[in-house]
Motif scaffolding. Structure first.
Motif, mmCIF file in Angstrom:
data_model
loop_
_atom_site.group_PDB
_atom_site.id
_atom_site.type_symbol
_atom_site.label_atom_id
_atom_site.label_comp_id
_atom_site.label_asym_id
_atom_site.label_seq_id
_atom_site.Cartn_x
_atom_site.Cartn_y
_atom_site.Cartn_z
ATOM 1 N N SER A 72 16.465 38.283 34.669
ATOM 2 C CA SER A 72 14.418 38.309 34.466
ATOM 3 C C SER A 72 14.140 37.348 35.914
ATOM 4 N N SER A 73 14.496 36.327 34.938
ATOM 5 C CA SER A 73 13.506 34.627 35.501
ATOM 6 C C SER A 73 13.271 34.424 37.231
ATOM 7 N N THR A 74 14.266 34.836 37.658
ATOM 8 C CA THR A 74 14.411 34.829 39.344
ATOM 9 C C THR A 74 13.678 34.601 39.951
ATOM 10 N N LEU A 118 3.452 26.514 29.664
ATOM 11 C CA LEU A 118 4.599 26.371 31.119
ATOM 12 C C LEU A 118 6.052 27.031 30.851
ATOM 13 N N GLY A 119 6.139 27.872 31.143
ATOM 14 C CA GLY A 119 6.695 29.165 31.436
ATOM 15 C C GLY A 119 7.224 29.721 29.673
ATOM 16 N N CYS A 120 5.959 30.591 30.006
ATOM 17 C CA CYS A 120 5.888 31.212 28.311
ATOM 18 C C CYS A 120 7.216 32.093 27.950
ATOM 19 N N GLY A 121 7.522 32.999 29.215
ATOM 20 C CA GLY A 121 8.386 33.994 28.480
ATOM 21 C C GLY A 121 7.470 35.274 27.648
ATOM 22 N N ALA A 122 8.419 35.191 26.771
ATOM 23 C CA ALA A 122 7.564 36.608 26.766
ATOM 24 C C ALA A 122 6.528 35.981 25.288
ATOM 25 N N SER A 149 5.779 22.928 26.234
ATOM 26 C CA SER A 149 6.936 23.510 27.593
ATOM 27 C C SER A 149 8.077 23.795 26.696
ATOM 28 N N ASN A 150 8.993 24.751 26.481
ATOM 29 C CA ASN A 150 10.292 24.672 25.574
ATOM 30 C C ASN A 150 11.358 25.365 26.734
ATOM 31 N N CYS A 151 11.793 24.671 26.735
ATOM 32 C CA CYS A 151 13.820 24.932 27.426
ATOM 33 C C CYS A 151 13.292 25.837 29.371
ATOM 34 N N VAL A 152 12.265 24.718 29.866
ATOM 35 C CA VAL A 152 12.469 25.416 31.663
ATOM 36 C C VAL A 152 12.177 23.856 32.130
ATOM 37 N N ILE A 153 12.037 22.771 32.505
ATOM 38 C CA ILE A 153 11.195 22.578 32.914
ATOM 39 C C ILE A 153 12.910 22.714 33.789
ATOM 40 N N CYS A 199 15.694 38.268 32.388
ATOM 41 C CA CYS A 199 15.908 37.382 31.615
ATOM 42 C C CYS A 199 15.095 35.465 31.120
ATOM 43 N N CYS A 200 15.284 35.444 31.106
ATOM 44 C CA CYS A 200 14.802 34.301 29.983
ATOM 45 C C CYS A 200 15.001 33.155 30.978
ATOM 46 N N CYS A 201 16.199 33.131 31.883
ATOM 47 C CA CYS A 201 16.662 31.650 32.908
ATOM 48 C C CYS A 201 16.870 31.604 34.570
ATOM 49 N N ILE A 242 1.738 30.738 31.091
ATOM 50 C CA ILE A 242 2.527 30.856 32.221
ATOM 51 C C ILE A 242 3.495 31.089 32.280
ATOM 52 N N ASP A 243 3.560 31.968 33.492
ATOM 53 C CA ASP A 243 5.126 32.551 34.174
ATOM 54 C C ASP A 243 4.870 33.048 35.405
ATOM 55 N N MET A 244 6.210 32.673 36.269
ATOM 56 C CA MET A 244 6.903 32.891 37.263
ATOM 57 C C MET A 244 6.949 34.300 37.561
ATOM 58 N N SER A 245 7.542 34.820 35.808
ATOM 59 C CA SER A 245 8.547 35.764 35.941
ATOM 60 C C SER A 245 7.301 37.697 35.485
ATOM 61 N N GLU A 246 7.050 37.952 36.422
ATOM 62 C CA GLU A 246 6.153 39.076 36.351
ATOM 63 C C GLU A 246 6.452 40.007 34.807
ATOM 64 N N GLU A 247 7.593 40.328 34.629
ATOM 65 C CA GLU A 247 8.869 40.947 33.450
ATOM 66 C C GLU A 247 8.873 40.094 32.104
ATOM 67 N N MET A 248 8.592 38.854 32.243
ATOM 68 C CA MET A 248 8.330 38.114 31.074
ATOM 69 C C MET A 248 7.134 38.078 30.916
ATOM 70 N N LEU A 249 5.795 38.286 31.622
ATOM 71 C CA LEU A 249 5.089 38.577 31.420
ATOM 72 C C LEU A 249 4.501 39.345 30.856
ATOM 73 N N GLN A 254 0.743 34.525 35.857
ATOM 74 C CA GLN A 254 2.104 34.640 36.937
ATOM 75 C C GLN A 254 1.672 33.790 37.657
ATOM 76 N N SER A 255 2.206 32.484 37.550
ATOM 77 C CA SER A 255 2.433 31.218 39.000
ATOM 78 C C SER A 255 4.106 30.489 38.618
ATOM 79 N N ARG A 256 4.304 29.681 39.749
ATOM 80 C CA ARG A 256 5.188 28.439 39.409
ATOM 81 C C ARG A 256 4.588 27.620 38.337
ATOM 82 N N ILE A 257 5.514 27.241 37.528
ATOM 83 C CA ILE A 257 4.677 25.697 37.414
ATOM 84 C C ILE A 257 4.696 24.169 38.094
ATOM 85 N N ASN A 258 4.595 24.268 39.408
ATOM 86 C CA ASN A 258 4.387 23.220 40.072
ATOM 87 C C ASN A 258 3.451 23.475 40.975
HETATM 88 C C1 LIG Z 1 14.105 29.564 29.081
HETATM 89 S S1 LIG Z 1 13.638 30.882 29.323
HETATM 90 C C2 LIG Z 1 11.833 29.925 28.062
HETATM 91 C C3 LIG Z 1 11.042 31.113 27.848
HETATM 92 C C4 LIG Z 1 9.798 30.471 26.496
HETATM 93 N N1 LIG Z 1 9.442 29.201 26.790
HETATM 94 C C5 LIG Z 1 10.759 30.189 25.537
HETATM 95 O O1 LIG Z 1 11.109 29.227 24.522
HETATM 96 O O2 LIG Z 1 11.113 31.186 24.579
HETATM 97 C C6 LIG Z 1 12.278 29.793 30.969
HETATM 98 C C7 LIG Z 1 11.451 30.386 31.258
HETATM 99 O O3 LIG Z 1 10.894 30.383 31.772
HETATM 100 C C8 LIG Z 1 10.200 30.779 33.598
HETATM 101 N N2 LIG Z 1 10.143 29.727 34.332
HETATM 102 C C9 LIG Z 1 11.432 29.456 34.749
HETATM 103 N N3 LIG Z 1 11.435 28.334 35.958
HETATM 104 C C10 LIG Z 1 10.369 29.239 36.176
HETATM 105 C C11 LIG Z 1 8.435 28.404 37.101
HETATM 106 N N4 LIG Z 1 9.256 27.164 37.830
HETATM 107 N N5 LIG Z 1 7.635 28.568 37.301
HETATM 108 C C12 LIG Z 1 7.434 29.436 35.590
HETATM 109 N N6 LIG Z 1 8.274 29.999 35.115
HETATM 110 C C13 LIG Z 1 9.514 29.345 35.260
HETATM 111 C C14 LIG Z 1 11.525 32.061 33.783
HETATM 112 O O4 LIG Z 1 10.649 33.462 33.757
HETATM 113 C C15 LIG Z 1 11.633 31.930 31.933
HETATM 114 O O5 LIG Z 1 10.454 32.799 31.630
#
Ligand SMILES: C[S@@+](CC[C@H](N)C(=O)[O-])C[C@H]1O[C@@H](n2cnc3c(N)ncnc32)[C@H](O)[C@@H]1O
Length: 261
Positions: A206-208, A18-22, A86-90, A217-219, A42-49, A68-72
């Motif tokens: 970016s992840s906005t 969830l929120g896979c980033g790159a 999931s790492n550093c997303v929720i 962006c990552c956050c 899964i990530d909401m950011s097309e750029e990260m995907l 591409q999706s929100r994780i909820n």
């Molecule tokens: C801090 S980065 C972490 C990326 C990855 N998990 C890692 O450890 O490298 C946060 C990621 O979560 C995604 N993200 C943030 N809120 C999200 C949401 N509500 N639904 C899906 N993705 C989300 C962002 O686009 C971003 O790629």
């Protein structure tokens, strides 16, 4: 995330990040589950995907897909996943959406499926000023859910969610078993080192949700850190307020169809 991969044979499993980033974690999972497994980022950011897909194309991994999706609102069938990571997303998910993140995790997990989350959690109530600080939000601090006192006690039911007035703490309670929560006791002040903030500044766009933001962006949720934020944030001892935690749980074999808190 050792428990994510467990001690049993995980070849052929389905893992979702969830929120896979790159895609760094999901590529590792893809290697562990082998060619017969399915790794889903899964990530909401097309750029990260786009970065993730580029990384996949450069690698020899053939069992990864990205959505591409929100994780909820996960685009996955019920009871189709063996392991959710999931790492550093929720912490970045708006508070009003956090409950549905957890109900979606519960919905997509098979009975006996595993959760392995690494995230920032609040150890001491931050108060409204910190909670509303956009610099701290995009820095993965002020969106942290609270962890209740006593989480280290073996019998304690983990609650991973906001403990603010009027909100019930969110789940990882009924329907899960073998819950483990670990404070990794990392020094989070490391993120205040200026080079790190410089790096994050470059990532922050970016992840906005904002269509006006443009790059990598990552956050965050549409807000960029500004130079002034860094000096203000430098005054705060992150370790006093939040910690970096690992949370592991199993969806019980006899779990109810819907999670309850
Ligand atoms: C801090 S980065 C972490 C990326 C990855 N998990 C890692 O450890 O490298 C946060 C990621 O979560 C995604 N993200 C943030 N809120 C999200 C949401 N509500 N639904 C899906 N993705 C989300 C962002 O686009 C971003 O790629």
């Amino acid at each position: 995330m050792p428990c994510a991969y467990g001690l049993h044979d995980i070849q052929g499993e389905t893992v979702v990040d969830l929120g896979c980033g790159a895609g760094f974690d999901i590529f590792q999972a893809a290697n562990k589950i082998g060619k017969t497994g399915k790794a889903i980022g899964i990530d909401m950011s097309e750029e990260m995907l786009a970065r993730a897909r580029l990384n996949a194309a450069k690698s020899s991994v053939t069992n990864v897909e990205f959505h591409q999706s929100r994780i909820n609102t996960l685009p996955l069938p019920a009871e189709s996943v063996d392991c959710v990571i999931s790492n550093c997303v929720i912490n970045l998910v708006p508070e009003s959406d956090k409950p549905t993140v957890f109900s979606e995790i519960f919905r997509v997990l098979k009975a006996g499926g595993r959760v392995a989350i690494s995230d920032i959690l609040e150890k001491k109530p931050m108060g409204d000023a910190m909670r509303q600080d956009m610099g701290l939000l995009v820095g993965c601090i002020s969106g942290a859910s609270a962890v209740e006192d006593g989480y280290e006690k073996p019998a304690f039911k983990v609650r991973f969610g906001p403990l603010k007035d009027g909100h019930e703490p969110i789940l990882l309670t009924a329907g899960y078993q073998d819950i483990v929560i670990i404070d990794k006791k990392h020094d989070l002040n490391i993120y205040k080192i200026s080079e790190v903030f410089d790096i994050r500044d470059k990532q922050i766009a970016s992840s906005t949700d904002s269509a006006t933001t443009s790059s990598g962006c990552c956050c965050g949720n549409g807000t960029s850190l500004k130079k002034g934020d860094a000096s203000r944030i430098a005054e705060i001892d992150f370790n006093e307020w939040v910690g970096s935690f690992d949370i592991y749980a199993l969806k019980a074999d006899n779990a109810p169809k819907e999670a309850t808190s």
